[in-house]
Design a protein around this motif. Structure first.
Motif, PDB file in Angstrom:
ATOM      1  N   UNK B 107       0.854  -1.185   0.000  1.00  0.00           N
ATOM      2  CA  UNK B 107       0.000   0.000   0.000  1.00  0.00           C
ATOM      3  C   UNK B 107       0.893   1.240   0.000  1.00  0.00           C
ATOM      4  N   UNK B 108       0.646   2.120  -0.960  1.00  0.00           N
ATOM      5  CA  UNK B 108       1.349   3.406  -1.008  1.00  0.00           C
ATOM      6  C   UNK B 108       0.349   4.511  -0.694  1.00  0.00           C
ATOM      7  N   UNK B 109       0.683   5.341   0.278  1.00  0.00           N
ATOM      8  CA  UNK B 109      -0.161   6.489   0.596  1.00  0.00           C
ATOM      9  C   UNK B 109       0.700   7.749   0.555  1.00  0.00           C
ATOM     10  N   UNK B 110       0.302   8.709  -0.257  1.00  0.00           N
ATOM     11  CA  UNK B 110       1.024   9.975  -0.334  1.00  0.00           C
ATOM     12  C   UNK B 110       0.179  11.087   0.250  1.00  0.00           C
ATOM     13  N   UNK B 111       0.801  12.007   0.962  1.00  0.00           N
ATOM     14  CA  UNK B 111       0.002  13.100   1.523  1.00  0.00           C
ATOM     15  C   UNK B 111       0.852  14.245   2.020  1.00  0.00           C
ATOM     16  N   UNK B 112       0.211  15.393   2.167  1.00  0.00           N
ATOM     17  CA  UNK B 112       0.872  16.546   2.770  1.00  0.00           C
ATOM     18  C   UNK B 112      -0.193  17.436   3.397  1.00  0.00           C
ATOM     19  N   UNK B 113       0.152  18.007   4.549  1.00  0.00           N
ATOM     20  CA  UNK B 113      -0.722  18.968   5.236  1.00  0.00           C
ATOM     21  C   UNK B 113       0.030  20.279   5.270  1.00  0.00           C
ATOM     22  N   UNK B 334       2.165  18.254  -1.707  1.00  0.00           N
ATOM     23  CA  UNK B 334       3.419  17.760  -2.300  1.00  0.00           C
ATOM     24  C   UNK B 334       3.506  16.243  -2.402  1.00  0.00           C
ATOM     25  N   UNK B 335       3.493  15.552  -1.253  1.00  0.00           N
ATOM     26  CA  UNK B 335       3.671  14.099  -1.261  1.00  0.00           C
ATOM     27  C   UNK B 335       2.529  13.346  -1.913  1.00  0.00           C
ATOM     28  N   UNK B 336       1.362  13.987  -2.005  1.00  0.00           N
ATOM     29  CA  UNK B 336       0.191  13.319  -2.580  1.00  0.00           C
ATOM     30  C   UNK B 336       0.137  13.422  -4.098  1.00  0.00           C
ATOM     31  N   UNK B 337       0.731  14.473  -4.669  1.00  0.00           N
ATOM     32  CA  UNK B 337       0.433  14.813  -6.064  1.00  0.00           C
ATOM     33  C   UNK B 337       0.764  13.691  -7.052  1.00  0.00           C
ATOM     34  N   UNK B 338       1.936  13.082  -6.914  1.00  0.00           N
ATOM     35  CA  UNK B 338       2.305  12.016  -7.840  1.00  0.00           C
ATOM     36  C   UNK B 338       1.380  10.811  -7.721  1.00  0.00           C
ATOM     37  N   UNK B 339       0.946  10.529  -6.506  1.00  0.00           N
ATOM     38  CA  UNK B 339       0.036   9.403  -6.296  1.00  0.00           C
ATOM     39  C   UNK B 339      -1.330   9.730  -6.885  1.00  0.00           C
ATOM     40  N   UNK B 340      -1.758  10.991  -6.718  1.00  0.00           N
ATOM     41  CA  UNK B 340      -3.055  11.409  -7.259  1.00  0.00           C
ATOM     42  C   UNK B 340      -3.047  11.420  -8.787  1.00  0.00           C
ATOM     43  N   UNK B 341      -1.895  11.722  -9.387  1.00  0.00           N
ATOM     44  CA  UNK B 341      -1.801  11.615 -10.857  1.00  0.00           C
ATOM     45  C   UNK B 341      -2.097  10.185 -11.296  1.00  0.00           C
ATOM     46  N   UNK B 342      -1.455   9.222 -10.596  1.00  0.00           N
ATOM     47  CA  UNK B 342      -1.659   7.813 -10.953  1.00  0.00           C
ATOM     48  C   UNK B 342      -3.082   7.365 -10.630  1.00  0.00           C
ATOM     49  N   UNK B 343      -3.675   7.964  -9.575  1.00  0.00           N
ATOM     50  CA  UNK B 343      -5.086   7.683  -9.274  1.00  0.00           C
ATOM     51  C   UNK B 343      -5.951   8.049 -10.475  1.00  0.00           C
TER      52      UNK B 343
END
Lengths: 384, 384
Positions: B107-113, B334-343
């Protein structure tokens, strides 16, 4: 799965260094390139193990800067953070990059620059990994170590002196490590009379705050043969977590992450704990050496302290532990420590450990983040 | 090498969120478990893409906390940081963990607050990745974007309006993305009359500061078939760097990291740029969409702007780009953006993109850190 070899290793002087993280990483990285006889343009993956360059120095994007400084562009880079076990996590990342076929030559450099900050600032950065509620009640990592040490001594009828003997042994080993932060012997009385930190643990039961860096060069075993007749293979590796809410653990004297990660590593390497000839354990606190030596299966539960008392883990014992001096005397630059553990095992397996040399064909490194929150265990074997 | 499949994906609402990083990661992580129909105890590796939870929140060790919160202990965890392309680097780490045989379920989870900090505090954290000398002279990422945009317009005789049309297109797409930070159309005049930031770029040429998280579930293709009849495979992936000393680059309008990483991804997937049906590019600044669309080989050098002018990259064009709304309207945690692209690519390939749906069998995501300092490119294909 590609068999993964290590064909070079390096570490910088550990201690109080007048150099920034970027310089420390470049120093170890260049030394590793030289040791392996690898040209920087052969590197396709470059990993940096580092917990907190942003918090310590206000500098991020360090892997990119390192790729530039080592003339390794356009190698792929990333930073691997697993708090104090970032080095071990870097080894796992480097192993995966080669084992997956993504990389033919991976350089891993771990490092941390800490001593320019005050001790309380540095420990605050480390404490940011603990559970907020425990932190609020003052139960930081040294407190857990004290509480667990007390429980261990009581549960297994171990004398307080046995903990002190871990410090004495590791300091003795550190004398022969030119890279160690502290190269001086300490006697048991010095340890037992040092200032109390977290009862029953005293100042000499703790590792220091340190600057430093270490590096390893990984490639497929088929490529390794082009570079060297003798090298080391990562024959087994594993990683696991335990809850960071330490008060929820069933038995704080057992480190689940060590148990699970070592099971994986032993299975992959097809070895038993008995096959290990030399080991580097994460002695951030003396009590941790006991716990890991038991959870790795070297000794029965509650008997790790006897092994130290009886000299089994001395350099001339049946299973030398922390021949490098351990985190205790070598120092603990967070992101570097796990890499430096593997550096020591590499040096021992290659017969390059100088005055610290022991006889070994199979070695093990166990790197622990937090209070056993995340752990990687690596089994390495000599190939001649 | 194991063929790596993606069997689930999720993203949280992007925008200003009243939740800490740990909560954002758990929200996307749980949604991804649900989407994939995977039990948390099946997860053996858990990666977190995050640049700076320590700097933004004073909280480190987040992967461990997430393993606890998702009941995924004792899964191995680590944090992957590659500044603004941490998400893409997380995809590469997850791919390696499965491709190497180390993991059966990652499981990969990317995120930033970020939004709890002021804009100047947040941009200071981001600016800590730039070269210190360039930073000292005020040449931060938006400045580079302005300088490069000016050079591009001059070099390729492109009208200023073409940059504005990237913002108009991506805002139009974002209206149909329920997770996007901004769901409103903007017209060209609004973009061209917005406040000047870095001449010729104006406010609407830039992505916002955002909180959010996204997740993906990876496993070997052999395991994927046990979970689903239809899934997606990562058929190609690559990563590369360019110097972070931007003024040393031969041609700032070419992003070497994009060129090299996409060459690797195309070769592994055995596809050409022409085979790509839909793409998510890193439009942190409008000019970056032109540069990437050219460096990925979609259009000739200097012709990316024409494709936007002619509607080629619209949702009903020959190669829809940023159907999600891109970083521009969706936001850029930041940390979420690449994962959200693949989403987004996953949703498009699985036919789950709702009002944004286009026809696609092969998709590509390009995630850029710094000003092209580090880049990952991922090619994904539907398997039905």
């Amino acid at each position: 799965m590609e068999s993964v070899a290590v064909i070079g290793a390096s570490m910088t002087q550990f201690g109080q260094r007048d150099a920034w993280i970027r310089e420390l990483l470049a120093e170890a990285g260049q030394a590793c390139l030289d040791d392996a006889g690898v040209s920087p343009d052969a590197i396709d993956h470059l990993y940096v193990s580092n917990m907190a360059s942003g918090e310590f120095e206000g500098q991020t994007g360090v892997p990119n800067a390192l790729a530039h400084d080592l003339s390794a562009l356009p190698a792929y880079t990333a930073r691997i953070d697993q708090t104090s076990s970032s080095g071990g996590a870097g080894i796992y990342a480097a192993w995966q990059s080669v084992a997956s076929g993504a990389s033919e030559m991976t350089l891993l450099v771990g490092g941390e620059k800490m001593t320019h900050r005050s001790t309380s600032e540095a420990t605050d950065v480390i404490a940011s990994l603990t559970h907020p509620v425990e932190y609020k009640h003052g139960v930081t990592l040294p407190s857990f170590a004290g509480l667990t040490a007390r429980l261990y001594l009581d549960e297994y009828d171990a004398p307080r002196e046995s903990l002190g003997k871990v410090a004495v042994k590791n300091h003795r080993n550190g004398v022969d490590n030119p890279h160690a932060q502290f190269r001086k012997e300490v006697d048991l009385d010095t340890v037992l009379e040092s200032p109390l930190v977290a009862d029953p643990l005293r100042l000499y039961d703790f590792c220091p705050i340190t600057d430093g860096s270490a590096a390893l060069m990984f490639c497929p075993e088929s490529v390794a043969r082009e570079y060297a007749d003798e090298y080391v293979v990562v024959s087994g590796i594993g990683g696991a977590t335990d809850t960071h809410v330490v008060h929820e653990r069933a038995d704080p004297t057992t480190m689940g992450g060590v148990v699970h990660s070592s099971e994986q590593a032993y299975e992959m390497a097809d070895v038993d704990p008995d096959d290990v000839d030399v080991a580097e354990l994460h002695d951030m606190f003396t009590i941790l050496e006991f716990l890991q030596s038991e959870d790795l299966g070297f000794f029965e539960k509650g008997e790790g302290w006897k092994a130290v008392e009886e000299g089994v883990t001395d350099r001339d014992g049946a299973l030398p532990i922390n021949t490098s001096g351990g985190l205790k005397s070598k120092g603990h630059p967070l992101g570097a420590s796990g890499v430096a553990q593997a550096y020591e095992i590499y040096a021992q397996l290659m017969g390059e450990a100088g005055a610290r040399q022991v006889e070994a064909e199979t070695g093990l490194a166990c790197n622990v983040g937090g209070f056993g929150n995340c752990v990687t265990t690596t089994v390495m074997e000599a190939r001649r």
